[in-house]
Design a protein around this motif. Structure first.
Motif, PDB file in Angstrom:
ATOM      1  N   LYS A 223       0.841  -1.182   0.000  1.00 14.62           N
ATOM      2  CA  LYS A 223       0.000   0.000   0.000  1.00 14.62           C
ATOM      3  C   LYS A 223       0.879   1.236   0.000  1.00 14.62           C
ATOM      4  O   LYS A 223       1.769   1.389   0.844  1.00 14.62           O
ATOM      5  CB  LYS A 223      -0.905   0.007   1.235  1.00 14.62           C
ATOM      6  N   LYS A 224       0.648   2.115  -0.947  1.00 14.41           N
ATOM      7  CA  LYS A 224       1.484   3.292  -1.111  1.00 14.41           C
ATOM      8  C   LYS A 224       1.463   4.160   0.149  1.00 14.41           C
ATOM      9  O   LYS A 224       0.401   4.492   0.680  1.00 14.41           O
ATOM     10  CB  LYS A 224       0.999   4.112  -2.315  1.00 14.41           C
ATOM     11  N   GLY A 225       2.678   4.511   0.616  1.00 17.95           N
ATOM     12  CA  GLY A 225       2.800   5.361   1.793  1.00 17.95           C
ATOM     13  C   GLY A 225       2.907   4.604   3.107  1.00 17.95           C
ATOM     14  O   GLY A 225       3.255   5.196   4.133  1.00 17.95           O
ATOM     15  N   SER A 226       2.637   3.296   3.113  1.00 14.08           N
ATOM     16  CA  SER A 226       2.718   2.511   4.341  1.00 14.08           C
ATOM     17  C   SER A 226       4.182   2.221   4.689  1.00 14.08           C
ATOM     18  O   SER A 226       5.086   2.389   3.869  1.00 14.08           O
ATOM     19  CB  SER A 226       1.949   1.197   4.180  1.00 14.08           C
ATOM     20  N   SER A 227       4.410   1.756   5.925  1.00 15.16           N
ATOM     21  CA  SER A 227       5.773   1.431   6.350  1.00 15.16           C
ATOM     22  C   SER A 227       6.329   0.264   5.548  1.00 15.16           C
ATOM     23  O   SER A 227       7.516   0.223   5.220  1.00 15.16           O
ATOM     24  CB  SER A 227       5.797   1.097   7.847  1.00 15.16           C
ATOM     25  N   ASN A 228       5.473  -0.706   5.218  1.00 19.23           N
ATOM     26  CA  ASN A 228       5.913  -1.844   4.400  1.00 19.23           C
ATOM     27  C   ASN A 228       6.272  -1.398   2.978  1.00 19.23           C
ATOM     28  O   ASN A 228       7.173  -1.955   2.348  1.00 19.23           O
ATOM     29  CB  ASN A 228       4.818  -2.912   4.342  1.00 19.23           C
ATOM     30  N   ALA A 232       9.922  -2.041   1.379  1.00 23.14           N
ATOM     31  CA  ALA A 232      10.068  -2.736   0.097  1.00 23.14           C
ATOM     32  C   ALA A 232      10.811  -1.861  -0.918  1.00 23.14           C
ATOM     33  O   ALA A 232      11.635  -2.359  -1.693  1.00 23.14           O
ATOM     34  CB  ALA A 232       8.694  -3.132  -0.437  1.00 23.14           C
ATOM     35  N   LYS A 233      10.518  -0.567  -0.883  1.00 25.90           N
ATOM     36  CA  LYS A 233      11.188   0.377  -1.793  1.00 25.90           C
ATOM     37  C   LYS A 233      12.681   0.446  -1.490  1.00 25.90           C
ATOM     38  O   LYS A 233      13.524   0.479  -2.401  1.00 25.90           O
ATOM     39  CB  LYS A 233      10.557   1.759  -1.643  1.00 25.90           C
TER      40      LYS A 233
END
Length: 331
Positions: A223-228, A232-233
Protein backbone atom coordinates in the motif's frame (compact mmCIF):
# COMPACT_ATOMS: atom_id res chain seq x y z
CA UNK A 1 45.63 17.84 -10.16
CA UNK A 2 42.03 17.94 -8.96
CA UNK A 3 41.03 14.60 -7.48
CA UNK A 4 37.66 13.71 -5.90
CA UNK A 5 37.55 11.40 -2.88
CA UNK A 6 34.23 9.84 -1.88
CA UNK A 7 33.50 8.64 1.66
CA UNK A 8 30.53 7.09 3.44
CA UNK A 9 29.00 9.25 6.18
CA UNK A 10 27.09 8.11 9.28
CA UNK A 11 25.12 11.11 10.58
CA UNK A 12 23.06 10.82 13.79
CA UNK A 13 19.34 11.63 13.88
CA UNK A 14 19.79 15.35 14.49
CA UNK A 15 22.40 15.58 11.73
CA UNK A 16 20.12 13.70 9.32
CA UNK A 17 17.47 16.36 10.00
CA UNK A 18 20.00 19.08 9.15
CA UNK A 19 21.03 17.19 6.02
CA UNK A 20 17.40 17.01 4.93
CA UNK A 21 17.01 20.70 5.70
CA UNK A 22 19.99 21.51 3.46
CA UNK A 23 18.68 19.23 0.69
CA UNK A 24 15.31 20.97 0.79
CA UNK A 25 16.71 24.50 0.94
CA UNK A 26 19.15 23.97 -1.94
CA UNK A 27 16.40 22.32 -3.98
CA UNK A 28 14.12 25.30 -3.24
CA UNK A 29 16.77 27.82 -4.35
CA UNK A 30 17.59 25.78 -7.47
CA UNK A 31 13.92 25.69 -8.50
CA UNK A 32 13.50 29.40 -7.71
CA UNK A 33 16.55 30.26 -9.84
CA UNK A 34 15.35 28.07 -12.71
CA UNK A 35 11.94 29.74 -12.63
CA UNK A 36 13.59 33.19 -12.68
CA UNK A 37 15.72 32.24 -15.68
CA UNK A 38 12.74 30.90 -17.62
CA UNK A 39 10.55 33.94 -16.86
CA UNK A 40 13.34 36.37 -17.74
CA UNK A 41 13.95 34.68 -21.07
CA UNK A 42 10.23 34.61 -21.90
CA UNK A 43 9.71 38.31 -21.09
CA UNK A 44 13.04 39.95 -22.04
CA UNK A 45 14.72 37.31 -24.17
CA UNK A 46 17.66 37.35 -21.75
CA UNK A 47 18.82 34.95 -19.07
CA UNK A 48 19.46 35.99 -15.46
CA UNK A 49 23.09 35.60 -14.42
CA UNK A 50 24.16 33.58 -11.38
CA UNK A 51 25.46 36.75 -9.69
CA UNK A 52 22.08 38.45 -10.07
CA UNK A 53 20.37 35.38 -8.63
CA UNK A 54 22.75 35.36 -5.65
CA UNK A 55 21.83 38.99 -4.97
CA UNK A 56 18.19 37.87 -4.70
CA UNK A 57 18.98 35.36 -1.93
CA UNK A 58 18.89 37.83 1.03
CA UNK A 59 15.36 38.92 0.07
CA UNK A 60 14.38 35.30 -0.46
CA UNK A 61 15.59 34.54 3.07
CA UNK A 62 13.44 37.32 4.45
CA UNK A 63 10.38 35.77 2.80
CA UNK A 64 11.39 32.26 3.89
CA UNK A 65 12.93 32.44 7.38
CA UNK A 66 13.88 28.74 7.43
CA UNK A 67 16.50 29.38 4.73
CA UNK A 68 18.58 31.26 7.34
CA UNK A 69 19.19 27.99 9.18
CA UNK A 70 21.11 26.63 6.18
CA UNK A 71 24.72 27.35 5.18
CA UNK A 72 24.51 30.41 2.89
CA UNK A 73 27.35 29.14 0.66
CA UNK A 74 25.43 25.92 0.03
CA UNK A 75 22.52 28.02 -1.24
CA UNK A 76 24.86 29.85 -3.62
CA UNK A 77 26.15 26.45 -4.71
CA UNK A 78 22.64 25.65 -5.94
CA UNK A 79 22.73 28.58 -8.38
CA UNK A 80 26.19 27.47 -9.55
CA UNK A 81 24.85 23.96 -10.27
CA UNK A 82 22.03 25.48 -12.30
CA UNK A 83 24.55 27.57 -14.26
CA UNK A 84 26.55 24.41 -14.99
CA UNK A 85 23.38 22.61 -16.09
CA UNK A 86 22.62 25.38 -18.61
CA UNK A 87 26.22 25.37 -19.86
CA UNK A 88 25.95 21.64 -20.50
CA UNK A 89 22.58 22.11 -22.21
CA UNK A 90 23.91 24.76 -24.62
CA UNK A 91 27.08 22.77 -25.30
CA UNK A 92 25.40 19.41 -25.96
CA UNK A 93 22.04 20.77 -27.23
CA UNK A 94 20.08 18.36 -25.05
CA UNK A 95 18.87 17.93 -21.49
CA UNK A 96 17.19 21.23 -20.62
CA UNK A 97 17.42 21.71 -16.80
CA UNK A 98 14.41 20.36 -14.93
CA UNK A 99 12.86 21.36 -11.63
CA UNK A 100 14.05 19.20 -8.74
CA UNK A 101 11.53 17.07 -6.85
CA UNK A 102 11.54 16.27 -3.14
CA UNK A 103 10.20 12.82 -4.04
CA UNK A 104 13.49 11.93 -5.68
CA UNK A 105 15.46 9.79 -3.19
CA UNK A 106 18.74 11.09 -4.62
CA UNK A 107 19.52 14.51 -3.11
CA UNK A 108 22.65 16.60 -2.59
CA UNK A 109 24.06 19.94 -1.48
CA UNK A 110 27.51 21.48 -1.83
CA UNK A 111 29.86 22.94 0.76
CA UNK A 112 32.31 25.26 -1.05
CA UNK A 113 34.51 25.98 2.00
CA UNK A 114 34.69 26.31 5.80
CA UNK A 115 34.67 22.54 6.36
CA UNK A 116 37.46 20.36 7.75
CA UNK A 117 38.54 16.72 7.72
CA UNK A 118 39.88 14.83 10.78
CA UNK A 119 41.53 11.57 9.65
CA UNK A 120 42.53 10.55 13.18
CA UNK A 121 39.00 10.70 14.59
CA UNK A 122 37.16 9.86 11.34
CA UNK A 123 35.05 13.01 11.33
CA UNK A 124 34.19 15.71 8.82
CA UNK A 125 33.12 19.06 10.28
CA UNK A 126 30.45 20.80 8.20
CA UNK A 127 29.19 24.37 8.77
CA UNK A 128 25.75 24.57 10.45
CA UNK A 129 25.87 20.77 11.01
CA UNK A 130 28.96 19.93 13.06
CA UNK A 131 31.18 16.85 13.29
CA UNK A 132 29.77 13.97 11.21
CA UNK A 133 31.16 10.47 11.62
CA UNK A 134 32.77 9.45 8.31
CA UNK A 135 34.70 6.40 7.12
CA UNK A 136 37.85 8.11 5.86
CA UNK A 137 39.41 5.02 4.28
CA UNK A 138 41.91 7.01 2.19
CA UNK A 139 44.19 9.85 3.28
CA UNK A 140 44.97 12.75 0.98
CA UNK A 141 47.07 15.90 0.97
CA UNK A 142 46.27 19.16 -0.72
CA UNK A 143 43.98 22.16 -0.79
CA UNK A 144 40.34 21.34 0.00
CA UNK A 145 37.94 22.57 -2.68
CA UNK A 146 34.16 22.07 -2.87
CA UNK A 147 32.65 19.13 -1.01
CA UNK A 148 29.32 17.58 -1.97
CA UNK A 149 27.11 15.78 0.53
CA UNK A 150 24.65 13.36 -1.08
CA UNK A 151 22.03 10.75 -0.29
CA UNK A 152 21.58 7.86 -2.70
CA UNK A 153 18.44 5.89 -3.52
CA UNK A 154 19.30 3.33 -0.82
CA UNK A 155 19.20 6.03 1.87
CA UNK A 156 22.98 6.12 2.44
CA UNK A 157 24.89 9.35 2.90
CA UNK A 158 28.20 10.21 1.25
CA UNK A 159 30.59 13.11 0.93
CA UNK A 160 32.70 13.74 -2.16
CA UNK A 161 35.67 16.01 -1.47
CA UNK A 162 37.49 17.71 -4.33
CA UNK A 163 41.19 18.12 -3.53
CA UNK A 164 43.88 20.09 -5.36
CA UNK A 165 47.13 18.23 -4.64
CA UNK A 166 49.06 21.12 -6.25
CA UNK A 167 50.75 18.73 -8.68
CA UNK A 168 50.68 19.18 -12.45
CA UNK A 169 49.12 16.57 -14.70
CA UNK A 170 51.97 14.53 -16.23
CA UNK A 171 52.66 15.09 -19.91
CA UNK A 172 51.69 12.09 -22.10
CA UNK A 173 54.72 9.90 -22.79
CA UNK A 174 55.91 8.79 -26.22
CA UNK A 175 54.25 5.69 -27.62
CA UNK A 176 54.63 3.26 -30.49
CA UNK A 177 53.21 -0.09 -31.57
CA UNK A 178 54.96 -1.93 -28.73
CA UNK A 179 53.17 -0.04 -25.95
CA UNK A 180 49.84 0.74 -27.66
CA UNK A 181 46.73 -1.40 -27.39
CA UNK A 182 43.38 -1.32 -29.19
CA UNK A 183 40.07 -2.06 -27.47
CA UNK A 184 36.75 -3.27 -28.81
CA UNK A 185 33.78 -3.42 -26.46
CA UNK A 186 30.94 -5.88 -26.92
CA UNK A 187 28.10 -7.69 -25.24
CA UNK A 188 29.38 -11.27 -25.18
CA UNK A 189 32.93 -10.17 -24.29
CA UNK A 190 33.06 -6.88 -22.43
CA UNK A 191 36.45 -5.95 -23.92
CA UNK A 192 38.61 -7.60 -26.58
CA UNK A 193 42.15 -6.22 -26.93
CA UNK A 194 44.30 -6.06 -30.06
CA UNK A 195 46.56 -8.64 -28.38
CA UNK A 196 43.69 -11.12 -28.34
CA UNK A 197 42.93 -10.90 -24.62
CA UNK A 198 39.26 -11.09 -23.70
CA UNK A 199 37.46 -9.84 -20.60
CA UNK A 200 34.16 -11.62 -20.05
CA UNK A 201 31.05 -9.51 -19.61
CA UNK A 202 29.84 -10.23 -16.02
CA UNK A 203 26.25 -9.11 -16.87
CA UNK A 204 25.55 -8.00 -13.32
CA UNK A 205 22.05 -6.73 -14.12
CA UNK A 206 21.03 -9.89 -15.96
CA UNK A 207 22.34 -12.08 -13.13
CA UNK A 208 20.33 -10.07 -10.59
CA UNK A 209 17.19 -9.86 -12.72
CA UNK A 210 15.36 -12.67 -10.91
CA UNK A 211 15.97 -11.06 -7.53
CA UNK A 212 15.03 -7.61 -8.84
CA UNK A 213 11.76 -8.91 -10.30
CA UNK A 214 10.87 -10.51 -6.97
CA UNK A 215 11.55 -7.31 -5.06
CA UNK A 216 9.71 -5.22 -7.66
CA UNK A 217 6.68 -7.50 -7.41
CA UNK A 218 6.67 -7.22 -3.60
CA UNK A 219 7.03 -3.45 -3.82
CA UNK A 220 4.14 -3.08 -6.30
CA UNK A 221 1.82 -5.01 -3.96
CA UNK A 222 2.38 -2.76 -0.94
CA UNK A 223 0.00 0.00 0.00
CA UNK A 224 1.48 3.29 -1.11
CA UNK A 225 2.80 5.36 1.79
CA UNK A 226 2.72 2.51 4.34
CA UNK A 227 5.77 1.43 6.35
CA UNK A 228 5.91 -1.84 4.40
CA UNK A 229 5.84 0.18 1.17
CA UNK A 230 8.90 2.15 2.34
CA UNK A 231 10.72 -1.02 3.43
CA UNK A 232 10.07 -2.74 0.10
CA UNK A 233 11.19 0.38 -1.79
CA UNK A 234 14.42 0.47 0.21
CA UNK A 235 15.13 -3.23 -0.42
CA UNK A 236 14.68 -2.69 -4.16
CA UNK A 237 16.96 0.36 -4.11
CA UNK A 238 19.66 -1.56 -2.23
CA UNK A 239 19.60 -4.34 -4.83
CA UNK A 240 20.00 -1.79 -7.64
CA UNK A 241 22.84 -0.19 -5.66
CA UNK A 242 24.54 -3.58 -5.37
CA UNK A 243 24.41 -4.07 -9.15
CA UNK A 244 25.82 -0.56 -9.71
CA UNK A 245 28.64 -1.11 -7.21
CA UNK A 246 29.57 -4.45 -8.80
CA UNK A 247 29.71 -2.86 -12.26
CA UNK A 248 31.80 0.09 -11.05
CA UNK A 249 34.25 -2.12 -9.20
CA UNK A 250 34.68 -4.35 -12.25
CA UNK A 251 35.25 -1.39 -14.59
CA UNK A 252 37.71 0.32 -12.24
CA UNK A 253 39.86 -2.80 -12.01
CA UNK A 254 39.94 -3.40 -15.78
CA UNK A 255 40.51 0.26 -16.71
CA UNK A 256 43.36 0.57 -14.17
CA UNK A 257 45.02 -2.61 -15.47
CA UNK A 258 44.81 -1.44 -19.10
CA UNK A 259 46.11 2.05 -18.27
CA UNK A 260 48.96 0.64 -16.14
CA UNK A 261 50.19 -1.79 -18.80
CA UNK A 262 50.04 0.49 -21.87
CA UNK A 263 51.18 3.96 -22.91
CA UNK A 264 48.42 4.55 -25.48
CA UNK A 265 44.95 3.05 -25.82
CA UNK A 266 42.92 3.12 -29.03
CA UNK A 267 39.17 3.04 -28.42
CA UNK A 268 36.19 3.17 -30.72
CA UNK A 269 34.07 6.33 -30.82
CA UNK A 270 30.63 5.02 -29.93
CA UNK A 271 27.34 6.91 -29.81
CA UNK A 272 25.77 4.78 -27.11
CA UNK A 273 22.52 6.77 -27.13
CA UNK A 274 21.96 5.74 -30.74
CA UNK A 275 22.75 2.11 -29.98
CA UNK A 276 20.19 2.15 -27.16
CA UNK A 277 17.46 2.76 -29.75
CA UNK A 278 17.80 -0.92 -30.66
CA UNK A 279 15.22 -2.30 -28.21
CA UNK A 280 16.52 -5.85 -28.54
CA UNK A 281 19.97 -4.85 -27.29
CA UNK A 282 19.19 -1.81 -25.13
CA UNK A 283 19.12 -3.72 -21.84
CA UNK A 284 22.36 -5.59 -22.58
CA UNK A 285 24.12 -2.37 -23.63
CA UNK A 286 22.96 -0.58 -20.48
CA UNK A 287 24.09 -3.54 -18.39
CA UNK A 288 27.57 -3.38 -19.93
CA UNK A 289 27.98 0.33 -19.16
CA UNK A 290 30.37 1.20 -21.99
CA UNK A 291 30.11 4.99 -21.53
CA UNK A 292 31.10 4.78 -17.86
CA UNK A 293 34.02 2.49 -18.76
CA UNK A 294 35.34 4.95 -21.38
CA UNK A 295 35.07 7.81 -18.87
CA UNK A 296 37.15 5.83 -16.38
CA UNK A 297 39.77 5.18 -19.05
CA UNK A 298 39.94 8.87 -19.98
CA UNK A 299 40.43 10.33 -16.51
CA UNK A 300 42.90 7.60 -15.52
CA UNK A 301 44.89 8.24 -18.71
CA UNK A 302 45.01 11.96 -17.92
CA UNK A 303 46.11 11.27 -14.35
CA UNK A 304 48.92 8.86 -15.30
CA UNK A 305 50.22 10.57 -18.45
CA UNK A 306 48.79 8.12 -20.98
CA UNK A 307 47.14 8.77 -24.36
CA UNK A 308 43.65 7.85 -25.55
CA UNK A 309 43.33 7.48 -29.35
CA UNK A 310 39.82 7.95 -30.71
CA UNK A 311 39.06 5.61 -33.63
CA UNK A 312 36.14 6.08 -36.04
CA UNK A 313 32.96 4.20 -35.22
CA UNK A 314 33.22 1.93 -38.24
CA UNK A 315 36.93 1.22 -37.90
CA UNK A 316 37.67 -1.87 -35.76
CA UNK A 317 40.07 -0.50 -33.14
CA UNK A 318 41.74 -3.85 -32.45
CA UNK A 319 42.81 -4.01 -36.13
CA UNK A 320 43.71 -0.38 -36.78
CA UNK A 321 45.90 0.35 -33.78
CA UNK A 322 49.13 0.34 -35.81
CA UNK A 323 47.55 2.67 -38.39
CA UNK A 324 46.46 5.08 -35.65
CA UNK A 325 49.90 5.12 -34.06
CA UNK A 326 51.68 5.74 -37.38
CA UNK A 327 49.21 8.50 -38.34
CA UNK A 328 49.65 10.20 -34.96
CA UNK A 329 53.46 10.28 -35.32
CA UNK A 330 53.27 11.61 -38.88
CA UNK A 331 51.27 14.55 -37.64
Amino acid sequence: MLIAYKFRMYPDKSQIEKFEQHFGACRFVYNFALEMKIKSYETDGKSVSRFTLNKMLPELKQENEWLKEVNSQSLQGATLHLDNAFTKFFREKKGFPKFKSRKNPVQSFSVPQAYSVDFDRNYVKLPKIGYVKTTLHRRFNGDLKTATVSRNSAGKYFISILVDDELEYPLPGAFDASNTIGLDVGIKDFVVTSEGNKYDNPKFLKNSEKRLKTLQRRFSRKKKGSSNFKKAKLQLAKQHEKVSNQRNDFQHKISFQIISENQAIAVETLKVENLLKNHKLAKSISDAGWSAFFEKLKYKAERYGKTILQIGQFEPSTKTTMYSVNSRHKK
